[in-house]
Design a protein around this motif. Structure first.
Motif, PDB file in Angstrom:
ATOM      1  N   PHE A 126       7.032  -0.258   7.258  1.00 42.48           N
ATOM      2  CA  PHE A 126       6.820   0.836   6.211  1.00 42.48           C
ATOM      3  C   PHE A 126       8.302   0.834   5.522  1.00 42.48           C
ATOM      4  N   VAL A 127       8.360   1.032   4.480  1.00 40.91           N
ATOM      5  CA  VAL A 127       9.401   1.382   3.558  1.00 40.91           C
ATOM      6  C   VAL A 127       9.632   2.825   3.184  1.00 40.91           C
ATOM      7  N   GLN A 128       8.863   3.609   3.287  1.00 42.60           N
ATOM      8  CA  GLN A 128       8.584   5.035   3.095  1.00 42.60           C
ATOM      9  C   GLN A 128       7.695   5.443   3.749  1.00 42.60           C
ATOM     10  N   ASP A 129       7.748   6.720   3.699  1.00 42.63           N
ATOM     11  CA  ASP A 129       6.746   7.670   4.516  1.00 42.63           C
ATOM     12  C   ASP A 129       5.357   6.883   3.570  1.00 42.63           C
TER      13      ASP A 129
ATOM     14  N   GLU B  24       0.758  -1.185  -0.060  1.00 41.66           N
ATOM     15  CA  GLU B  24       0.028  -0.037  -0.154  1.00 41.66           C
ATOM     16  C   GLU B  24       0.871   1.321  -0.178  1.00 41.66           C
ATOM     17  N   GLY B  25       0.562   2.197  -0.611  1.00 42.11           N
ATOM     18  CA  GLY B  25       1.276   3.557  -0.906  1.00 42.11           C
ATOM     19  C   GLY B  25       0.755   4.505  -2.034  1.00 42.11           C
ATOM     20  N   PRO B  26       1.395   5.454  -2.049  1.00 44.23           N
ATOM     21  CA  PRO B  26       1.118   6.725  -2.786  1.00 44.23           C
ATOM     22  C   PRO B  26       1.194   5.776  -4.347  1.00 44.23           C
ATOM     23  N   ALA B  27       0.321   6.476  -5.291  1.00 46.02           N
ATOM     24  CA  ALA B  27       0.071   5.630  -6.626  1.00 46.02           C
ATOM     25  C   ALA B  27       1.703   5.627  -7.289  1.00 46.02           C
ATOM     26  N   GLU B  28       2.074   6.646  -7.550  1.00 43.76           N
ATOM     27  CA  GLU B  28       3.559   6.585  -8.266  1.00 43.76           C
ATOM     28  C   GLU B  28       4.407   5.931  -7.577  1.00 43.76           C
TER      29      GLU B  28
END
Lengths: 335, 332
Positions: B311-314, B239-243
């Motif tokens: 989490f791998v990124q914000d 899950e995360g921001p699309a880009e």
């Protein structure tokens, strides 16, 4: 390279009472040995009619067919029905649209493969036949022990592979595939495309691929023919078509697919919808949806003309050398 | 509307749905799914067929009830919405667009009736006739112009793209907060898809509608979505921001999905090694990661234990023990 299939000035007109529907209009192309060609277009552009005509599956009662279709140098229209029957599956085979639903539901995979051999091959001994069936299934990445299963017991992707296996069983020189991966998931689709490419390299058959998915066709095919409203409107090597699409429709088709990389630019799509083949607009059939329409487009149907050694386009924006001296300045852009 | 605009419109907390097959085995269609949809947000649920995306949609629409977990709308548990008026209110605020525009419109009703009827049911207009102005405005909004020409048309007179526009107008007619769109463009001609996606973006801009966009097409998810949720065999795995998810997928399944998308840029290049599932083997799922049988980086612990979110990124999280970034090879 040796020509396998040659289609020249093929036109198919469906007749329905007084209505005449020109589904395919003056289409010419060739398929060489070991070549992958693609016919691209949306629903109603005549691509399925084109391949059913090539396969001689259209009844003359409903359709007028003109032009010629050569398979291995033989004119298919003059071939007698028995020979034609023999040529099917052995010289030219079809993976039909929604192949996953094209299998006989009440017959095991093995039985369906045996029937093809019985009808078309020289019936080998039972041992050889079993071996051939196993080999063909392994070829499309299905374990031979699944041959006793019925279509409903297989997943969609597996059924698709079986349909391809059936088409390859007798090592035809040309395989026609009508939307071979539509309705499948991307991962399954990727698997099947890789399968097609691998088999094509190994066995060297030619492929005529029909689909609306430009990005897929560009990746897989050597040559692309883009159809719109029954006519080929652009043709050329897939790489060139992708880099420099000329016809506004081809440009639109390529721009329709959002990219996976780079910036998220606004997708334009193509305004309007494909025309009714029974009521084509005057002039160029794409004219009502075209953003670069000229006066001449409303009056004259553009003909497919070569714009370079390998490419041809049917569009007034690219006047041929003969008319360009006089034609270009006469017509101003409308928009 | 007086609701707070910061709180999520809809949330799923550890939702599972188990079906019983005839032979006494259990089918875990959705397992331990948690997600939130915020106002004006377009969330994409991506997965292959059989991944549980449509069951998730049904759970949200209330046509299925969760076996475990809670689906809540603006903080209220859906299972506790019982009275007719409350149900009606929920239905008004959460609408749906279906995949097949040939099956989702009543073929005996005109476009005007189809769009006007929900407005009448939800008392937004006194009658369909008296709501004609609003109906025409909606038809114009979804690009059916001139609207008066479409008002009395029946579905058979429309093309697939036009039908889908009617379906969108019908969903927007009751001013919903959230529209669940289940593969809304997969049955349309390619040249018409961009127009429909654009319409969804416009509806978010002009009416502030949030969307749950369900698809197996990563490219359109990237195009339209704020966030992407990747689902596999009933579980969310990334899950995360699309880009961010598409440019740097971390879960091996997401990586396989990204690699599988037809990519014209790849033509002529040597075939890459990508994971194609052995379709012949569907292993019985244990308590471990559902992608374990196909995963190229699986280790022993994956078989028995389902990894937790890391989490791998914000804002970008993944459920995998061995997650590692995969950058796109062909960034331009």
């Amino acid at each position: 390279m040796k020509e396998i299939l040659g289609v020249e000035h093929l036109s198919v007109t469906y007749t329905d009472g007084n209505r005449r529907i020109p589904a395919v209009n003056d289409v010419s192309f060739t398929v060489d040995e070991g070549e992958i060609i693609a016919i691209a277009g949306e629903s109603g552009c005549g691509k399925s009619t084109l391949i059913t005509a090539i396969l001689q599956l259209l009844s003359p009662d409903i359709a007028d067919i003109t032009g010629s279709i050569r398979l291995n140098g033989q004119d298919l229209a003059s071939v007698d029905p028995e020979l034609l029957r023999r040529m099917r599956w052995t010289d030219i085979s079809l993976v039909p649209q929604s192949a996953m639903n094209a299998l006989n539901p009440i017959m095991s995979i093995e039985e369906q493969m045996k029937r093809i051999m019985a009808a078309h091959g020289t019936m080998p001994t039972t041992r050889d036949l079993d071996k051939r069936i196993d080999e063909t299934l392994v070829m499309v990445n299905i374990q031979p022990r699944y041959k006793k299963l019925y279509p409903f017991e297989l997943s969609g992707g597996m059924r698709q592979r079986v349909a391809i296996a059936l088409a390859l069983m007798l090592h035809p020189k040309l395989v026609v595939m009508d939307e071979p991966t539509t309705g499948l998931d991307v991962i399954v689709q990727r698997g099947i495309l890789m399968e097609i490419r691998r088999l094509q390299k190994e066995l060297g058959f030619a492929v005529c691929l029909v689909s609306h998915d430009m990005s897929l066709l560009i990746e897989l095919a050597h040559t692309i023919y883009v159809m719109y409203a029954g006519r080929v409107i652009e043709s050329g090597p897939s790489r060139e078509i992708y880099r420099t699409p000329k016809h506004p429709y081809t440009q639109g088709l390529i721009a329709c697919f959002p990219p996976l990389q780079g910036s998220r630019k606004v997708l334009e799509g193509i305004p309007g919808s494909p025309p009714d083949l029974g009521q084509l607009p005057p002039g160029c059939a794409f004219q009502p949806r075209c953003t670069q329409c000229l006066d001449i487009c409303l009056a004259e149907i553009p003909v497919l003309e070569k714009v370079s050694s390998s490419r041809a386009v049917a569009c007034h924006l690219y006047p041929s050398q003969l008319t360009s001296n006089t034609g270009e300045s006469t017509y101003d852009r409308i928009s | 509307m007086t609701e707070s605009h910061d709180a999520p419109i809809l949330s799923l907390e550890h939702v599972s749905k188990t079906f019983h097959s005839g032979k006494g085995t259990l089918i875990h269609a959705v397992r331990d799914v948690s997600l939130v949809i915020n106002p004006r947000e377009i969330v994409c649920l991506v997965g292959e067929s059989g991944s549980g995306k449509s069951t998730t949609a049904n759970l949200i629409m209330g046509t299925e009830t969760p076996t475990q977990g809670v689906v809540s709308y603006r903080g209220q548990n859906l299972a506790q919405i019982r009275t007719r008026s409350a149900i009606l209110d929920y239905r008004r605020h959460v609408q749906m667009i279906f995949q097949d525009p040939y099956g989702s419109l009543n073929s005996l009703h005109t476009v005007g009736y189809t769009v006007g009827r929900p407005m009448q049911i939800h008392h937004l207009v006194p009658s369909i006739n008296r709501g004609a102005d609003q109906i025409l405005r909606l038809l114009r909004q979804v690009g059916l112009t001139p609207p008066s020409e479409y008002y009395y048309k029946l579905p058979y007179q429309l093309s697939g793209g036009q039908r889908q526009r009617v379906a969108i107008a019908r969903a927007l007619a009751v001013q919903p907060d959230l529209v669940v769109a289940d593969e809304p463009v997969s049955m349309l001609d390619v040249s018409l898809r961009a127009g429909i996606l654009q319409l969804i973006l416009e509806a978010r801009e002009s009416a502030g509608v949030a969307f749950l966009y369900i698809t197996h097409d990563l490219a359109s998810a990237r195009y339209i979505g704020d966030r992407i949720l990747v689902m596999y065999k009933g579980r969310l795995c990334e899950e995360g921001p699309a880009e961010e998810v598409i440019a740097h997928p971390h879960h091996p399944y997401t990586q396989a999905l990204v690699e599988a998308v037809p990519n014209p840029e790849r033509m002529g290049q040597p075939e890459e090694i990508i994971v194609t599932p052995d379709l012949n083997e569907t292993k019985v799922l244990g308590s471990g990661c559902p992608y374990y049988p196909l995963c190229p980086v699986a280790t022993a612990q994956c078989q028995d234990t389902m990894p937790e979110w890391t989490f791998v990124q914000d804002q970008h999280q993944v459920r995998c023990f061995n997650a590692a970034p995969l950058s796109m090879h062909h960034t331009s």
